[in-house]
Design an enzyme around this catalytic site. Structure first.
Site, PDB file in Angstrom:
ATOM      1  N   LYS A 184       0.833  -1.202   0.000  1.00  8.37           N
ATOM      2  CA  LYS A 184       0.000   0.000   0.000  1.00  8.37           C
ATOM      3  C   LYS A 184       0.870   1.256   0.000  1.00  8.37           C
ATOM      4  O   LYS A 184       1.921   1.294   0.637  1.00  8.37           O
ATOM      5  CB  LYS A 184      -0.921  -0.016   1.216  1.00  8.37           C
ATOM      6  CG  LYS A 184      -1.876  -1.206   1.221  1.00  8.37           C
ATOM      7  CD  LYS A 184      -2.694  -1.281   2.493  1.00  8.37           C
ATOM      8  CE  LYS A 184      -1.848  -1.599   3.703  1.00  8.37           C
ATOM      9  NZ  LYS A 184      -2.638  -1.820   4.923  1.00  8.37           N
ATOM     10  N   THR A 243      -8.572   8.674   9.670  1.00  7.69           N
ATOM     11  CA  THR A 243      -8.083   7.503   8.923  1.00  7.69           C
ATOM     12  C   THR A 243      -7.818   6.313   9.838  1.00  7.69           C
ATOM     13  O   THR A 243      -7.157   5.357   9.430  1.00  7.69           O
ATOM     14  CB  THR A 243      -6.791   7.859   8.169  1.00  7.69           C
ATOM     15  OG1 THR A 243      -5.830   8.369   9.101  1.00  7.69           O
ATOM     16  CG2 THR A 243      -7.056   8.910   7.097  1.00  7.69           C
ATOM     17  N   GLY A 278      -8.103   2.906  11.353  1.00  2.99           N
ATOM     18  CA  GLY A 278      -8.675   1.655  10.860  1.00  2.99           C
ATOM     19  C   GLY A 278      -8.629   1.486   9.353  1.00  2.99           C
ATOM     20  O   GLY A 278      -9.229   0.544   8.817  1.00  2.99           O
ATOM     21  N   THR A 279      -7.884   2.343   8.664  1.00  5.20           N
ATOM     22  CA  THR A 279      -7.838   2.265   7.197  1.00  5.20           C
ATOM     23  C   THR A 279      -7.322   0.911   6.716  1.00  5.20           C
ATOM     24  O   THR A 279      -7.924   0.275   5.838  1.00  5.20           O
ATOM     25  CB  THR A 279      -6.939   3.389   6.641  1.00  5.20           C
ATOM     26  OG1 THR A 279      -7.451   4.652   7.069  1.00  5.20           O
ATOM     27  CG2 THR A 279      -6.906   3.346   5.127  1.00  5.20           C
ATOM     28  N   GLY A 280      -6.192   0.458   7.282  1.00  2.00           N
ATOM     29  CA  GLY A 280      -5.613  -0.820   6.850  1.00  2.00           C
ATOM     30  C   GLY A 280      -6.498  -2.000   7.179  1.00  2.00           C
ATOM     31  O   GLY A 280      -6.650  -2.925   6.361  1.00  2.00           O
ATOM     32  N   CYS A 281      -7.086  -1.987   8.371  1.00  3.70           N
ATOM     33  CA  CYS A 281      -8.006  -3.068   8.760  1.00  3.70           C
ATOM     34  C   CYS A 281      -9.193  -3.130   7.809  1.00  3.70           C
ATOM     35  O   CYS A 281      -9.606  -4.215   7.375  1.00  3.70           O
ATOM     36  CB  CYS A 281      -8.519  -2.827  10.183  1.00  3.70           C
ATOM     37  SG  CYS A 281      -7.256  -2.741  11.463  1.00  3.70           S
TER      38      CYS A 281
END
Length: 326
Positions: free
Chosen positions: A223, A256, A258-261
């Protein structure tokens, strides 16, 4: 929405090559023809819906923005029945992580056993695993039960800087989880930690993706949210032979958490529904794009993304994906 607000995917072969965007619109019909199917079906005896099932193996976020709470919300919004194996309990809010309680390995194993005995998932993701002992039991159960479509989100550091994985457990993540991953979804710092490659450009992003694939991951999504480009966040998907740059606009917001989760959970939900890896990632990228672009006011710090933005807007935003083969 203007053209520069769409999500763009550039295919590459071998050496890094970024295709021009000319002719993107006419390829939309080709993209539609190649879309994969959804797995939901009707039970022949009860005539009830049999939903796609997705499981998250991760820690709990008491504020609801990340961890299993974000995962379950995302599964629901993306049309999959959500389940969980909880690995840790955190006392956490938008200002940071204040305490962590690790779940005993025996109880983690018991959660796996309960799901396998009754509601086996169609896809599964891992998030916060905290330590080597947890990684060992998680990888052992995943191999033993042969759960399909494994998405590994190698969570290492919280948004506020708190370590969520012991440093001595990174090698176990490399050797135990990467070889069984259908997709691994590191951000740039995580990819650097896993590969020992300092990533400052797309060339190094590509080299890290190749290294992670060599370590066993079927597909690697590095990412680009931590990348240097101020206008766009560009992810790289690599499967060992083909690669795609997936470009989306940045949004000026601190919301932002929790974006990756959320992204990895959306990928998991779409894999559970029968979509291909590429289709799942494109749909998940669209989902997180909307969740960040239309934030909600929760908390005093790094607030959560808006998990229901895509459903509320119901396509009115006009976001597009351009799939371009070089």
């Amino acid at each position: 929405m203007s053209a520069d607000q769409s999500i763009k995917i550039y295919s590459l072969s071998g050496d890094i090559y970024i295709s021009p965007m000319n002719g993107a619109d006419k390829l939309q019909s080709d993209w539609a023809k190649n879309h994969s199917f959804e797995r939901d079906s009707i039970h022949p005896a009860t005539e009830l819906l049999v939903p796609a099932r997705a499981a998250t193996i991760a820690g709990s976020d008491s504020s609801g923005g990340a961890g299993i709470q974000a995962d379950i919300k995302t599964f629901q919004e993306c049309g999959a029945y959500g389940m969980s194996v909880i690995t840790a309990l955190t006392a956490q809010n938008t200002l940071g992580v204040h305490d962590v309680h690790r779940i005993p390995a025996a109880h983690i194993a018991a959660q796996f056993d309960a799901l396998e005995d009754d509601v086996r998932p169609d896809a599964v993701k891992t998030g916060m695993l905290a330590d080597g002992q947890t990684i060992n039991i998680v990888s052992e159960r995943l191999v033993t039960y042969r759960w399909p479509n494994i998405v590994v989100d190698p969570v290492m550091i919280a948004k506020g800087g708190t370590a969520l994985l012991e440093k001595n457990a990174v090698e176990q993540l490399r050797t135990h989880l990467l070889p069984i991953a259908t997709v691994v979804t590191p951000n740039i710092p995580e990819a650097a930690a896993l590969t020992s490659i300092a990533i400052h450009s797309r060339i190094e992003q590509f080299e890290a993706a190749k290294r992670l694939h060599e370590l066993g991951a079927g597909h690697v999504l590095v990412k680009g949210g931590h990348g240097p480009d101020k206008d766009y966040s560009t992810d790289l998907l690599y499967d060992g032979s083909e690669g795609w740059w997936i470009e989306g606009p940045r949004h000026d917001t601190i919301r932002t958490h929790g974006t990756g989760c959320t992204l990895s959970s959306a990928i998991t939900a779409y894999l559970a529904k029968g979509y291909s890896v590429l289709d799942s990632i494109i749909k998940a990228k669209q989902y997180i794009h909307m969740a960040i672009k239309y934030p909600i006011a929760v908390g005093k710090g790094h607030g959560p993304v808006n998990h229901w933005a895509a459903r509320t807007l119901n396509g009115r935003d006009g976001s597009l994906c351009h799939y371009i083969k070089s």
